[in-house]
Each structure stands twice: as C-alpha cells, then as structure tokens.
Write a protein that holds these residues in place. Structure first.
Motif, mmCIF file in Angstrom:
data_model
loop_
_atom_site.group_PDB
_atom_site.id
_atom_site.type_symbol
_atom_site.label_atom_id
_atom_site.label_comp_id
_atom_site.label_asym_id
_atom_site.label_seq_id
_atom_site.Cartn_x
_atom_site.Cartn_y
_atom_site.Cartn_z
ATOM 1 N N MET A 1 -6.485 9.578 5.649
ATOM 2 C CA MET A 1 -5.923 9.360 4.315
ATOM 3 C C MET A 1 -6.607 10.253 3.289
ATOM 4 N N MET A 2 -7.935 10.327 3.345
ATOM 5 C CA MET A 2 -8.672 11.182 2.409
ATOM 6 C C MET A 2 -8.312 12.642 2.607
ATOM 7 N N ILE A 3 -8.244 13.082 3.858
ATOM 8 C CA ILE A 3 -7.880 14.476 4.127
ATOM 9 C C ILE A 3 -6.475 14.778 3.614
ATOM 10 N N GLY A 4 -5.554 13.830 3.814
ATOM 11 C CA GLY A 4 -4.194 14.020 3.316
ATOM 12 C C GLY A 4 -4.153 14.182 1.808
ATOM 13 N N SER B 1 0.858 -1.177 0.000
ATOM 14 C CA SER B 1 0.000 0.000 0.000
ATOM 15 C C SER B 1 0.894 1.226 0.000
ATOM 16 N N SER B 2 0.278 2.401 -0.183
ATOM 17 C CA SER B 2 1.061 3.624 -0.225
ATOM 18 C C SER B 2 1.527 4.014 1.171
ATOM 19 N N ARG B 3 2.521 4.880 1.206
ATOM 20 C CA ARG B 3 2.996 5.383 2.499
ATOM 21 C C ARG B 3 1.887 6.147 3.222
ATOM 22 N N MET B 4 1.044 6.837 2.467
ATOM 23 C CA MET B 4 -0.060 7.559 3.079
ATOM 24 C C MET B 4 -0.978 6.612 3.832
ATOM 25 N N ALA B 5 -1.314 5.471 3.208
ATOM 26 C CA ALA B 5 -2.196 4.497 3.862
ATOM 27 C C ALA B 5 -1.547 3.932 5.116
ATOM 28 N N ARG B 6 -0.252 3.625 5.036
ATOM 29 C CA ARG B 6 0.422 3.032 6.188
ATOM 30 C C ARG B 6 0.582 4.034 7.323
ATOM 31 N N TRP B 7 0.960 5.253 7.003
ATOM 32 C CA TRP B 7 1.228 6.217 8.066
ATOM 33 C C TRP B 7 -0.049 6.718 8.729
ATOM 34 N N THR B 8 -1.124 6.859 7.976
ATOM 35 C CA THR B 8 -2.376 7.277 8.606
ATOM 36 C C THR B 8 -2.886 6.202 9.558
ATOM 37 N N VAL B 9 -2.703 4.934 9.194
ATOM 38 C CA VAL B 9 -3.092 3.847 10.089
ATOM 39 C C VAL B 9 -2.238 3.870 11.354
ATOM 40 N N ARG B 10 -0.936 4.070 11.185
ATOM 41 C CA ARG B 10 -0.047 4.104 12.347
ATOM 42 C C ARG B 10 -0.411 5.256 13.284
ATOM 43 N N ILE B 11 -0.710 6.412 12.715
ATOM 44 C CA ILE B 11 -1.062 7.566 13.552
ATOM 45 C C ILE B 11 -2.365 7.303 14.303
ATOM 46 N N ALA B 12 -3.388 6.819 13.580
ATOM 47 C CA ALA B 12 -4.678 6.564 14.216
ATOM 48 C C ALA B 12 -4.573 5.457 15.255
ATOM 49 N N ALA B 13 -3.830 4.379 14.924
ATOM 50 C CA ALA B 13 -3.701 3.256 15.849
ATOM 51 C C ALA B 13 -2.895 3.641 17.089
ATOM 52 N N ALA B 14 -1.799 4.375 16.890
ATOM 53 C CA ALA B 14 -0.973 4.775 18.026
ATOM 54 C C ALA B 14 -1.749 5.689 18.972
ATOM 55 N N GLY B 15 -2.460 6.664 18.413
ATOM 56 C CA GLY B 15 -3.239 7.554 19.257
ATOM 57 C C GLY B 15 -4.392 6.839 19.942
ATOM 58 N N GLY B 16 -5.126 6.012 19.192
ATOM 59 C CA GLY B 16 -6.249 5.297 19.770
ATOM 60 C C GLY B 16 -5.838 4.317 20.847
ATOM 61 N N THR B 17 -4.751 3.573 20.589
ATOM 62 C CA THR B 17 -4.285 2.586 21.566
ATOM 63 C C THR B 17 -3.783 3.256 22.840
ATOM 64 N N ALA B 18 -3.041 4.359 22.685
ATOM 65 C CA ALA B 18 -2.522 5.064 23.859
ATOM 66 C C ALA B 18 -3.657 5.562 24.757
ATOM 67 N N ILE B 19 -4.742 6.014 24.136
ATOM 68 C CA ILE B 19 -5.886 6.491 24.925
ATOM 69 C C ILE B 19 -6.663 5.317 25.514
ATOM 70 N N ALA B 20 -6.890 4.282 24.691
ATOM 71 C CA ALA B 20 -7.750 3.164 25.110
ATOM 72 C C ALA B 20 -7.165 2.385 26.275
ATOM 73 N N ARG B 21 -5.836 2.272 26.361
ATOM 74 C CA ARG B 21 -5.210 1.515 27.450
ATOM 75 C C ARG B 21 -5.539 2.100 28.813
ATOM 76 N N ARG B 22 -5.874 3.379 28.862
ATOM 77 C CA ARG B 22 -6.107 4.056 30.140
ATOM 78 C C ARG B 22 -7.598 4.171 30.478
ATOM 79 N N LEU B 23 -8.441 3.536 29.677
ATOM 80 C CA LEU B 23 -9.885 3.668 29.870
ATOM 81 C C LEU B 23 -10.510 2.357 30.314
#
Length: 337
Positions: free
Chosen positions: A74-77, A32-54
C-alpha cells in the motif's frame, strides 16, 4: 497542448492518491480505500497459494508476512502514485527528463515553477510517510486490542466445546449480572473487531499471538451466549442478544469481504461434532442456568442461532490456514458447508 494534458493528468493522479490516503487513514468509517483492499487481496492470495504447499512451520512463516507485505504494498503504491503525478506536473513545467535535471529536481536545486514543484513533491512524500506511520500505529493498537481478550480466554478454553465449561464456570462463580458483564465485554470486543478489521483489512490476515485464534475465540463466546439464549431465554442477561447480534454481523461481513459464501443450512456442528448437546444442557443447568426449555426445544433454538455465525467463523479459519487440518482448499471440506 501536451503540457496542459500532462498538468491535468498529474493533478488527477495526485487527487486520486491523496483521496486514497485520506480515506484509508483519516476517515473513520467501516470501509477502506481500494488500495488497502487490493493490496491485502494480492498479498493474501499470493501468501496463501504458497503456504498451502509448504510444511506447517514454513506455512506459518509465509502467512506471518501477509499483513506486513500488504501494508508495504500500500505504501509503495502511494509513493509510486506520487511519483507519477509529480512527474507529469514536471513535464508540464518544462523539466527535461535527463539525468542532470532529475538529480537537480530531487536535490531541490531547480528554480522557478520546477523548483517550487520539487519542494511540494518533497513535502508531500514526507507528509505521506508520516501519515503511513500513524496508520501503522493504529493498526498495531487494533491488533493488540484484539489479542488481549483472546489471550485471556485462552487460559480458560482452547477448543470450541470448551465454551460450555467457560459458561459453567461463570455461572458457578458469579451472578446473572456478572455473566451480563462478561457478555457486554465480549460484545464490545466483537464490535471493535468488526470496525477495526473493516477499516484495516490487513488485520484479518495478521496472525494471532498464541494458539487460540480470534475466529475460534468468537465462536467460543458466542456459543456460550447462544446456549443461554436457547436454554433460558427469559433468564438470559440483557447483553446476550447484543453479543450474538454483534458477533453475527462481524463474522458475516468480514467473511463477505474475504469472498466467502456460505449456503443456507439448518444445522451447524462446526467444532462440536463430538459434543453431546444433552451433556451440555446438563452441565450448564447443574451450574445454575435455569432450564426453561427441554433439551429438544433448546437444541432447535441453539441451532437456529448457531447456523448464522459458526460456519462463517470456521471458513474464516480455513482461509487463514489457522489449523493444520484447515490448510486444504475450502472445496475439500464439504462437511463445513
């Protein structure tokens, strides 16, 4: 000179954006494109960091949005990239960036090269939105294919040791060819997961529809094949090794994309800590599996195969926060490693 630089930069930006779009949506390959991979990493990293504390319920609510948010990012990018590219071309075409010119640009009321550029920008945005919607349709279709077998398997098994009972039921109710058909179906399912989750990285973080998760389902069906291959290697149906090989490649490569590293090990008890292998052999042989190996040799063969896929499945579950006891960081689970 400024106009030339702006024109060249604008063209380069548009080429990069459209290359990303085409590579993500229209080029069929396990990448996949770098855009697809990096947007997933950003969303997953942020979501996981928040979810672990809830709390558990709030954790699920946060993790539910990881995949949709990655798609929107990805679409916004892509849209921002189009905006930057056409803005640079507009500068090269002599468009003055005052409020009146910007309004006339978006209303397609400019004349000459600027007007043609405004039309081209509008068409590009429309085409990109249409391509993105097609991407979402494929994304949802791949998710539905993944969950279809998981939901069906959930009616028979809910935990990893239940794979022994599933195998025993198939042995009692059908022939070797019937078992081979099930192994072939599961192998095709794992190959589809491998291909679709590599093409659409957000699928990895898209939550399962029921209580059984796709890494758990993969572990159950692969344990069934590994048991057959360990206890009765000569009798094992042809698709036994196909299932194990396709599943191992799927789990290892998806884990690598998620940044998961598993140290070398010789024994894997992940999910089978309280399951006696002797009881498993007795259950399956009583159901009709030929006992070509004694339990000790079968255990060694089973572990030689299982260490290649089970740790990866469990660590993917941990990264996805699939279970309440997997919500801590991986460093707090030395038993899994």
């Amino acid at each position: 000179m400024v106009n030339v630089i702006a024109a060249v930069a604008g063209v380069l930006v548009l080429v990069v954006v459209w290359s990303s779009v085409l590579r993500t949506v229209l080029i069929p390959r396990r990448t996949s494109s770098r855009m697809a991979r990096w947007t997933v990493r950003i969303a997953a990293a942020g979501g996981t960091a928040i979810a672990r504390r809830l709390p558990r319920r709030a954790c699920e609510a946060v993790m539910d949005f990881c995949a949709p948010v990655s798609l929107m990012l990805m679409m916004i990018g892509w849209l921002v990239g189009l905006g930057v590219g056409f803005s640079l071309l507009a500068v090269a075409a002599g468009v003055a960036f005052d409020s009146d010119a910007i309004i006339r640009f978006f209303e397609l009321k400019l004349e000459g090269a600027a007007g043609a550029l405004a039309v081209f920008a509008a068409v590009s945005v429309i085409v990109m939105i249409a391509i993105f919607l097609a991407h979402v349709v494929r994304f949802v279709d791949a998710y539905s294919r993944r969950e279809r077998l998981v939901v069906r398997l959930a009616a028979q098994a809910s935990q990893v040791p239940d794979g022994d009972k599933v195998l025993a039921d198939y042995l009692r109710s059908g022939s070797r060819d019937n078992l081979d058909n099930h192994f072939a179906e599961w192998a095709a399912w794992l190959s589809d997961i491998h291909n679709s989750h590599a093409n659409y990285p957000g699928l990895v973080y898209h939550r399962s529809a029921g209580e059984l998760w796709w890494p758990q389902a993969a572990l159950i069906v692969m344990d069934a094949a590994a048991l057959v291959d360990a206890v009765a290697p000569k009798w094992a149906p042809p698709h036994t090794r196909v299932l194990l090989d396709s599943g191992t490649a799927c789990l290892q490569q998806l884990a690598a994309r998620m940044g998961i590293v598993i140290p070398e090990m010789t024994v894997s008890l992940h999910g089978r800590e309280e399951c006696s292998f002797g009881d498993t052999v007795q259950l399956t042989t009583a159901a009709g599996l030929p006992g070509e190996r004694d339990p000790y040799r079968a255990w060694a063969a089973f572990q030689d195969t299982r260490v290649r896929y089970a740790p990866y499945a469990v660590m993917i579950e941990s990264r996805l926060l699939c279970q309440p006891d997997l919500r801590k960081s991986e460093d707090e689970y030395p038993s899994y490693l």
